[in-house]
Scaffold this motif. Structure first.
Motif, short mmCIF file in Angstrom:
data_model
loop_
_atom_site.label_atom_id
_atom_site.label_comp_id
_atom_site.label_asym_id
_atom_site.label_seq_id
_atom_site.Cartn_x
_atom_site.Cartn_y
_atom_site.Cartn_z
N THR A 121 4.85 10.36 -6.99
CA THR A 121 5.88 10.64 -7.71
C THR A 121 5.43 10.80 -9.22
O THR A 121 6.47 10.94 -10.08
CB THR A 121 7.08 9.73 -7.25
OG1 THR A 121 6.41 8.40 -7.76
CG2 THR A 121 7.32 10.00 -5.91
N GLY A 122 4.41 10.06 -9.27
CA GLY A 122 4.04 9.85 -10.82
C GLY A 122 4.61 8.87 -11.57
O GLY A 122 4.59 8.66 -12.74
N ALA A 123 5.19 7.86 -10.78
CA ALA A 123 5.83 6.58 -11.43
C ALA A 123 4.80 5.77 -11.69
O ALA A 123 3.89 5.77 -11.19
CB ALA A 123 6.98 6.25 -10.41
N ARG A 124 5.14 4.78 -12.73
CA ARG A 124 4.18 3.71 -13.05
C ARG A 124 4.32 2.78 -11.67
O ARG A 124 3.19 1.95 -11.49
CB ARG A 124 4.88 2.88 -14.24
CG ARG A 124 3.82 1.88 -14.85
CD ARG A 124 4.20 1.68 -16.17
NE ARG A 124 5.53 1.16 -16.37
CZ ARG A 124 6.08 -0.01 -16.26
NH1 ARG A 124 5.67 -1.03 -15.87
NH2 ARG A 124 7.77 -0.14 -16.59
N ALA A 125 5.45 2.70 -11.08
CA ALA A 125 5.44 1.62 -9.98
C ALA A 125 6.75 1.95 -8.81
O ALA A 125 7.45 2.82 -9.54
CB ALA A 125 5.63 0.10 -10.35
N THR B 58 0.70 -1.23 -0.20
CA THR B 58 -0.05 0.02 -0.13
C THR B 58 0.71 1.46 -0.08
O THR B 58 0.54 2.14 -0.63
CB THR B 58 -0.86 0.12 1.19
OG1 THR B 58 -1.82 -1.17 1.10
CG2 THR B 58 -1.80 1.31 1.27
N LEU B 59 2.00 1.10 0.88
CA LEU B 59 2.90 2.27 1.01
C LEU B 59 3.40 2.68 -0.72
O LEU B 59 3.59 3.71 -0.93
CB LEU B 59 4.06 2.18 1.97
CG LEU B 59 4.85 3.41 2.00
CD1 LEU B 59 4.56 4.57 2.31
CD2 LEU B 59 5.74 2.88 3.38
N LEU B 60 4.10 1.53 -1.12
CA LEU B 60 4.83 1.65 -2.39
C LEU B 60 3.87 2.14 -3.45
O LEU B 60 4.07 3.02 -4.40
CB LEU B 60 5.35 0.24 -2.65
CG LEU B 60 6.63 -0.04 -1.99
CD1 LEU B 60 7.09 -1.41 -2.04
CD2 LEU B 60 7.90 0.87 -1.94
#
Length: 95
Positions: free
Chosen positions: A19-23, A10-12
């Protein structure tokens, strides 16, 4: 899935969205926090604007403990208050 794994996932997921990252993937542990109240760790970002971020994960223990015996309710409340002040600061001033 254990509760801790669920919390980490959940945190990740939150880190990736923030951050707008895919993962976001957990990399290495940097340091533990006061008396087992959590940790700092590096998370790598998949398709993010930066290669990685440092995450401060706060998980107050269910029982108070300290290796030198400094585990009072006053100490616990002080730590919780400190984390609340820090959270408010970042919520107000972080980019």
């Amino acid at each position: 899935m254990s509760s801790l794994n669920h919390t980490n996932n959940t945190l990740l997921s939150w880190v990736a969205r923030a951050t707008g990252a895919r993962a976001a993937q957990r990399a290495e542990r940097i340091q533990s926090l006061w008396s087992g109240y959590g940790e700092l760790f590096r998370a790598t970002l998949v398709d993010g604007s930066a290669p990685s971020v440092v995450v401060k994960s706060i998980r107050p223990p269910s029982s108070q403990r300290h290796p030198r015996g400094w585990a009072s309710s006053r100490s616990h409340e002080r730590k919780l208050r400190s984390y609340e002040v820090e959270k408010t600061f970042y919520a107000s001033h972080a980019a």
